[in-house]
Write a protein that holds these residues in place. Structure first.
Motif, PDB file in Angstrom:
ATOM      1  N   SER A 167       0.932  -1.084   0.071  1.00 42.31           N
ATOM      2  CA  SER A 167       0.057   0.099   0.040  1.00 42.31           C
ATOM      3  C   SER A 167       1.037   1.233  -0.077  1.00 42.31           C
ATOM      4  N   ILE A 168       1.762   1.223   0.734  1.00 41.00           N
ATOM      5  CA  ILE A 168       2.937   2.318   0.781  1.00 41.00           C
ATOM      6  C   ILE A 168       3.459   2.679  -0.608  1.00 41.00           C
ATOM      7  N   ASN A 169       4.125   1.455  -1.025  1.00 37.80           N
ATOM      8  CA  ASN A 169       4.736   1.629  -2.557  1.00 37.80           C
ATOM      9  C   ASN A 169       3.774   2.250  -3.414  1.00 37.80           C
ATOM     10  N   THR A 170       2.470   1.808  -3.425  1.00 33.43           N
ATOM     11  CA  THR A 170       1.591   2.145  -4.634  1.00 33.43           C
ATOM     12  C   THR A 170       1.086   3.738  -4.243  1.00 33.43           C
ATOM     13  N   SER A 171       0.957   4.227  -2.897  1.00 29.13           N
ATOM     14  CA  SER A 171       0.723   5.442  -2.446  1.00 29.13           C
ATOM     15  C   SER A 171       1.938   6.544  -3.190  1.00 29.13           C
ATOM     16  N   LEU A 172       3.090   5.956  -2.848  1.00 32.40           N
ATOM     17  CA  LEU A 172       4.443   6.658  -3.235  1.00 32.40           C
ATOM     18  C   LEU A 172       4.724   6.629  -4.691  1.00 32.40           C
ATOM     19  N   ASN A 173       4.289   5.808  -5.326  1.00 36.13           N
ATOM     20  CA  ASN A 173       4.626   5.362  -6.698  1.00 36.13           C
ATOM     21  C   ASN A 173       5.927   5.044  -6.785  1.00 36.13           C
ATOM     22  N   LYS A 174       6.374   4.192  -5.953  1.00 36.18           N
ATOM     23  CA  LYS A 174       8.082   3.781  -5.866  1.00 36.18           C
ATOM     24  C   LYS A 174       8.001   2.793  -4.892  1.00 36.18           C
ATOM     25  N   THR A 175       9.075   1.854  -4.681  1.00 34.14           N
ATOM     26  CA  THR A 175       9.308   0.845  -3.875  1.00 34.14           C
ATOM     27  C   THR A 175      10.401   1.466  -2.984  1.00 34.14           C
ATOM     28  N   ILE A 176       9.616   1.244  -1.536  1.00 31.00           N
ATOM     29  CA  ILE A 176      10.579   1.936  -0.668  1.00 31.00           C
ATOM     30  C   ILE A 176      11.842   0.878  -0.213  1.00 31.00           C
ATOM     31  N   THR A 177      12.804   1.445   0.228  1.00 28.77           N
ATOM     32  CA  THR A 177      14.037   0.934   0.574  1.00 28.77           C
ATOM     33  C   THR A 177      13.542   0.231   2.052  1.00 28.77           C
ATOM     34  N   SER A 178      13.839  -1.128   2.267  1.00 29.03           N
ATOM     35  CA  SER A 178      13.520  -1.790   3.437  1.00 29.03           C
ATOM     36  C   SER A 178      14.554  -2.803   3.886  1.00 29.03           C
ATOM     37  N   LYS A 179      14.379  -3.090   5.210  1.00 27.08           N
ATOM     38  CA  LYS A 179      15.434  -4.145   5.678  1.00 27.08           C
ATOM     39  C   LYS A 179      14.638  -5.024   6.765  1.00 27.08           C
TER      40      LYS A 179
END
Length: 500
Positions: free
Chosen positions: A150-162
């Protein structure tokens, strides 16, 4: 002309009386239908209701045709009063049925939140779009993955995660700014504070998402009017919404034999070190209270395994706020304390003194009574005993005639205060069963015990935490007692324990 007007007036009054009587009869039939619909009254009471209504309706209608004017007026008044009473009765039963339907819900809500440090400038997800987001490899990955998407969709990008397999290390990474944000199920926060008591002071939530699911109701083939069944009473340590997951500080199994009118309460200490079955995130040694973080079904499965795979049929969940308000809604309870003690400041902002023997308690006092463990020598073991004493007092109150015959209003008042998998038919069966019993219920209690120890947390990564190592001999005794109730044996708890 005068004679005609008199005849017209007499005819009007006659037909008015008949119409009122007919309406009253229709409402009487409707009321009988509602009585059968709610299905809480024993057959003998249903018969009495039907007979009384038939007699009163017939009398009111019959009197309409007698000569004497005052008799006719009396009949009209009787019919009108009956109509009003029956209409109110229909409304009363409808509200009771609606209240039963309301509490019989199986919805569970998980709140997944994004945490950043308190002094972080980010106020929204957009502000944190370039951060590294940390989340756990196992804990509630289903909802966490949904939220990440959902976050990726709202930001229109793939977040960096760990990802982390150790919750404390993830929190430390946030504190040390190795990650900028942390995605976590809110139900884990209280558990986190066992290791990081300053967590809520040091962090803030910048976004969250609610995920609601309906728990599958197990297929229960038992008849609650005749078959022994078991209810899991879970006391959540939160004051928020009941349908959210969270640690379970109260874990009581209520074994009910409706034929022998016996109830057995089995308390299991919150810190019991057991194999917790999270249902989705694995099985491992942890505190029993932590099972509640994974939902009420996880706690039920864990307890079932502990007690020799005992069938747990239903659950009732409440939180600390619920206990206080339910007791007040019932007009207070009388608790027979085993010891004299005062409450500690950590338990309640008001100091309470409880004497050995009967104590008349309002909601706030009852809550303090069942939460206290600091000022009593037996600690958690005593608290478990006291919680069961409060449950016994509640059972005594709700099965008393003064409550039973006003239970609709009580249920309407407390319907927001607890959640249960019992459906409305099950609740109705229990009310009917209680109303049929003239001698009340025989309620007895037993507590599993253990010794203080230390252990690691399989799910939350703590290397050493205070736990209670189970005394398996007491667990075995609990199973024996439950089987005695199931088999219909009538016994005295003290005598049985002395004979062992």
């Amino acid at each position: 002309m005068a004679d005609t007007e008199v005849k017209q007036e007499a005819a009007w009054l006659k037909w008015t009386g008949i119409i009122v009587s007919v309406i009253q009869i229709i409402l009487a039939v409707s009321f009988v239908g509602m009585v059968f619909w709610i299905n809480i009254f024993p057959v003998k009471i249903e018969v009495i209701i039907i007979v009384v209504l038939i007699l009163l309706s017939a009398l009111a209608l019959y009197l309409q045709f007698l000569k004497y004017g005052w008799v006719k007026w009396t009949a009209r008044v009787i019919a009108l009063l009956l109509a009003v009473i029956l209409a109110i009765g229909d409304l009363y039963i409808y509200q009771a049925k609606e209240a039963m339907n309301y509490v019989s819900n199986n919805e569970q809500t998980e709140v997944i939140s994004v945490y950043v440090l308190k002094d972080d400038e980010a106020k929204t997800i957009a502000d944190a779009k370039d951060y590294i987001f940390g989340y756990h490899e196992i804990l509630d990955r289903e909802n966490t993955d949904k939220y990440v998407q959902s976050i990726n969709t709202s930001l229109n990008k793939t977040i960096t995660s760990k990802t982390y397999n150790d919750l404390p290390k993830m929190v430390e990474a946030l504190y040390n700014k190795q990650i900028g944000a942390m995605i976590l199920n809110e139900s884990y926060v209280k558990t986190l504070e066992e290791e990081f008591p300053d967590f809520e002071e040091k962090t803030k939530v910048i976004a969250n998402e609610y995920y609601r699911t309906t728990l599958d109701k197990p297929v229960i083939t038992k008849n609650t009017l005749t078959d022994t069944f078991t209810i899991y009473l879970s006391g959540n340590d939160e004051c928020g919404e009941l349908n959210q997951s969270g640690r379970s500080d109260v874990n009581i199994l209520i074994v009910v034999n409706p034929k022998t009118k016996q109830i057995l309460l089995i308390n299991t200490p919150r810190d019991y070190y057991v194999n917790v079955n999270s249902l989705k995130s694995g099985i491992g040694k942890d505190k029993l209270t932590h099972a509640g973080n994974f939902g009420v079904e996880a706690s039920m499965k864990t307890l079932s395994t502990l007690y020799d795979n005992w069938d747990i049929d239903f659950y009732v969940r409440l939180n600390f706020t619920s206990v206080e308000e339910i007791v007040d809604a019932l007009g207070g309870i009388t608790v027979n304390s085993e010891i004299e003690f005062y409450t500690s400041p950590d338990t309640s902002d008001e100091k309470f003194h409880f004497v050995e023997g009967p104590n008349k308690l309002n909601g706030k006092a009852a809550l303090a009574f069942c939460r206290e463990r600091q000022s009593v020598a037996a600690g958690d073991n005593q608290r478990g005993q006291d919680q069961m004493l409060v449950i016994e007092a509640l059972i005594d109150k709700v099965t008393s005639p003064s409550i039973l015959y006003n239970y609709s209003n009580v249920l309407e008042t407390v319907r927001n205060l607890f959640q249960t998998s019992l459906d409305d038919d099950d609740i109705a069966s229990m009310v009917k069963l209680t109303m049929e019993g003239a001698n009340g219920w025989n309620v007895q209690s037993y507590a599993a015990e253990g010794t203080s120890s230390h252990g690691s947390s399989y799910f939350f990564g703590y290397s050493s935490m205070w736990v209670m190592e189970p005394d398996m001999s007491t667990v075995k005794t609990a199973v024996e007692l439950m089987n005695k109730i199931k088999d219909g044996e009538v016994f005295d708890m003290d005598e049985y324990l002395e004979s062992k």
